[in-house]
Design an enzyme around this catalytic site. Structure first.
Site, PDB file in Angstrom:
ATOM      1  N   ARG A 203      44.908  30.292  55.522  1.00  0.00           N
ATOM      2  CA  ARG A 203      45.276  31.322  56.243  1.00  0.00           C
ATOM      3  C   ARG A 203      45.704  31.848  57.253  1.00  0.00           C
ATOM      4  O   ARG A 203      46.824  31.680  57.834  1.00  0.00           O
ATOM      5  CB  ARG A 203      44.332  31.733  54.479  1.00  0.00           C
ATOM      6  CG  ARG A 203      45.182  31.847  53.362  1.00  0.00           C
ATOM      7  CD  ARG A 203      46.069  32.035  53.393  1.00  0.00           C
ATOM      8  NE  ARG A 203      46.677  31.307  51.539  1.00  0.00           N
ATOM      9  CZ  ARG A 203      46.509  32.088  50.264  1.00  0.00           C
ATOM     10  NH1 ARG A 203      46.359  32.939  50.370  1.00  0.00           N
ATOM     11  NH2 ARG A 203      46.699  31.461  49.417  1.00  0.00           N
TER      12      ARG A 203
ATOM     13  N   HIS B 208      40.307  30.883  52.341  1.00  0.00           N
ATOM     14  CA  HIS B 208      39.437  32.012  52.961  1.00  0.00           C
ATOM     15  C   HIS B 208      38.552  32.351  52.868  1.00  0.00           C
ATOM     16  O   HIS B 208      37.549  31.567  51.977  1.00  0.00           O
ATOM     17  CB  HIS B 208      40.120  33.262  51.909  1.00  0.00           C
ATOM     18  CG  HIS B 208      41.454  33.859  52.052  1.00  0.00           C
ATOM     19  ND1 HIS B 208      41.793  34.464  50.622  1.00  0.00           N
ATOM     20  CD2 HIS B 208      42.491  34.254  52.806  1.00  0.00           C
ATOM     21  CE1 HIS B 208      42.869  35.279  50.760  1.00  0.00           C
ATOM     22  NE2 HIS B 208      44.032  35.061  52.287  1.00  0.00           N
TER      23      HIS B 208
ATOM     24  N   ASP C  96      35.599  34.265  53.301  1.00  0.00           N
ATOM     25  CA  ASP C  96      35.130  35.014  51.680  1.00  0.00           C
ATOM     26  C   ASP C  96      35.103  33.746  50.117  1.00  0.00           C
ATOM     27  O   ASP C  96      34.013  34.335  49.518  1.00  0.00           O
ATOM     28  CB  ASP C  96      35.773  36.296  51.089  1.00  0.00           C
ATOM     29  CG  ASP C  96      37.205  36.727  50.866  1.00  0.00           C
ATOM     30  OD1 ASP C  96      37.533  35.032  50.176  1.00  0.00           O
ATOM     31  OD2 ASP C  96      37.148  37.535  50.583  1.00  0.00           O
TER      32      ASP C  96
ATOM     33  N   CYS D 111      36.888  39.267  46.324  1.00  0.00           N
ATOM     34  CA  CYS D 111      38.676  39.484  46.646  1.00  0.00           C
ATOM     35  C   CYS D 111      39.074  41.045  45.721  1.00  0.00           C
ATOM     36  O   CYS D 111      39.579  40.806  46.158  1.00  0.00           O
ATOM     37  CB  CYS D 111      39.149  38.358  46.053  1.00  0.00           C
ATOM     38  SG  CYS D 111      39.005  36.728  46.524  1.00  0.00           S
TER      39      CYS D 111
HETATM   40  N1  ARG Z   1      46.167  34.929  44.245  1.00  0.00           N
HETATM   41  C1  ARG Z   1      45.473  34.740  45.667  1.00  0.00           C
HETATM   42  C2  ARG Z   1      45.660  34.409  46.812  1.00  0.00           C
HETATM   43  O1  ARG Z   1      45.952  33.142  46.602  1.00  0.00           O
HETATM   44  C3  ARG Z   1      44.323  35.035  45.504  1.00  0.00           C
HETATM   45  C4  ARG Z   1      43.444  35.771  47.188  1.00  0.00           C
HETATM   46  C5  ARG Z   1      41.995  35.891  46.931  1.00  0.00           C
HETATM   47  N2  ARG Z   1      41.714  36.714  48.129  1.00  0.00           N
HETATM   48  C6  ARG Z   1      40.335  36.565  48.727  1.00  0.00           C
HETATM   49  N3  ARG Z   1      40.572  37.688  49.903  1.00  0.00           N
HETATM   50  N4  ARG Z   1      39.582  35.696  48.814  1.00  0.00           N
HETATM   51  O2  ARG Z   1      46.987  35.271  47.920  1.00  0.00           O
END
Ligand code: ARG
Length: 264
Positions: free
Chosen positions: A135, A164, A166, A259
Site C-alpha cells: 500500500r 498493511h 499492522d 485497524c
Molecule cells: N478494506 C480495508 C482496506 O483494504 C481494510 C483496512 C484495514 N486497515 C488496516 N490498518 N490494516 O483498505
C-alpha cells in the site's frame, strides 16, 4: 491515558475488493453483528483508554478502519493519501476532523501513497517502523522523517494478504513485539530479529490469519480478535494479558481490532 479515534460501522459493508480478504465477501457482512462486535470493542477500549469518535460517511464503508486516517505524532498529523480510489474520499473527512481538533495537519507530496498508522507504528522506544511494498510507497519514509524530524526504519511487505504493516507486526510495551515472518522480505525479518532479538514473538500462520498481529496494546493488555493458547502463553510469560474480542465481520474486509482504532 491513551486516546483512540474510532468510527461507528453505520455504513460498513464489503462492496468492492481492494485486498485478498474481501474477495468472496461482497455483500456478506452481517451488519447488525458488525455493530455489536464494534460496540464490544469500543466498550473494551473505552474502559482502558479514552475514545473519540468521527462521524461515519455514507458511501465510505472502510472509514471504520480509522488506523488509516493518518499518522499522529504529538500535535502533528500526516494525513493519508490512499492507494485505491474507493478510499481516497475518506482523506478529507479525516483531515477536517484533525484540523478541528487542533492538530497541525501535514500531507506528503501529491503523488506519494501513504496509508497512515496502518503502515506506520511506533514501538515502545519511540522508534517509528514504516511498512511499504503493497500500500504505502517506500518514498513515504523519507518524507515522514523530514516532516516530523524523527528517525524511522523501513520494513518491506511482500504478500498482498499482509498489505498493511499492522496486519503482521505489533509493537508492545517494554521493547516487545509480535510479528508474522511470511509477510516480510528476508531482509526485513533479519532487521526485526536484529532489533528485537528474544523480545519478538513470531506468530503461527493460523494466529496470523486470525489477525493476532492486528492488536491494540494498552498498558499490559493486548486486545485481539483471537489468539491460540500458545500465543497467549508466550505473551503471559512476558507479563502481558490477551483480551479476545470477536471482530469476524471486519475480517471480511481484511481488518481487525487495531485497524478499527487510531491512537491520537
Ligand atoms: N478494506 C480495508 C482496506 O483494504 C481494510 C483496512 C484495514 N486497515 C488496516 N490498518 N490494516 O483498505
Amino acid at each position: 491515558m491513551k486516546r483512540f479515534l474510532m468510527c461507528e460501522p453505520r455504513f460498513y459493508e464489503v462492496c468492492y475488493v481492494i485486498n485478498p480478504w474481501m474477495e468472496g465477501n461482497l455483500g456478506k457482512v452481517d451488519k447488525a453483528l458488525a455493530q455489536r462486535q464494534w460496540d464490544n470493542l469500543h466498550g473494551i477500549a473505552a474502559r482502558l483508554a479514552s475514545v473519540s469518535l468521527i462521524e461515519p460517511v455514507a458511501g465510505l464503508p472502510d472509514m471504520v478502519f480509522t488506523a488509516n486516517a493518518g499518522l499522529v505524532h504529538k500535535s502533528d498529523v500526516i494525513v493519508s493519501s490512499f492507494r485505491h480510489t474507493e478510499r481516497q474520499p475518506e482523506a478529507r473527512h479525516f483531515e477536517r476532523f484533525f484540523a478541528a481538533q487542533g492538530y497541525r495537519v501535514q500531507r506528503l507530496r501529491q503523488d506519494t501513497i501513504f496509508e497512515g498508522a496502518g503502515d506506520a507504528l511506533f514501538d515502545s522506544h519511540d522508534r517509528l517502523w514504516i511498512g511499504s511494498g503493497i500500500r504505502s510507497d517506500l518514498q513515504a519514509l523519507d518524507e515522514i522523517v523530514e516532516a516530523l524530524g524523527i528517525e524511522a526504519c523501513g520494513l518491506e511487505l511482500v504478500d498482498p494478504h499482509w498489505y498493511h504493516l499492522d496486519t503482521a507486526f505489533c509493537p508492545l510495551p517494554e521493547g516487545l513485539a509480535i510479528a508474522y515472518a511470511k509477510a516480510f522480505s528476508k531482509k526485513s525479518v533479519d532487521t526485526l530479529e536484529r532489533t528485537f532479538g528474544e523480545d519478538i514473538v513470531w506468530v503461527s500462520e493460523s494466529d496470523a490469519e486470525n489477525f493476532a498481529c492486528n492488536a491494540i496494546s494498552i498498558d499490559r493488555n493486548v486486545i485481539m480478535h483471537r489468539a491460540s493458547a500458545e500465543l497467549k502463553l508466550a505473551l503471559k510469560q512476558r507479563g502481558l494479558e490477551v483480551i479476545e474480542t470477536d471482530v469476524s465481520e471486519f475480517l471480511k474486509a481484511g481488518g481487525a481490532c487495531k485497524c478499527l482504532t487510531l491512537e491520537i
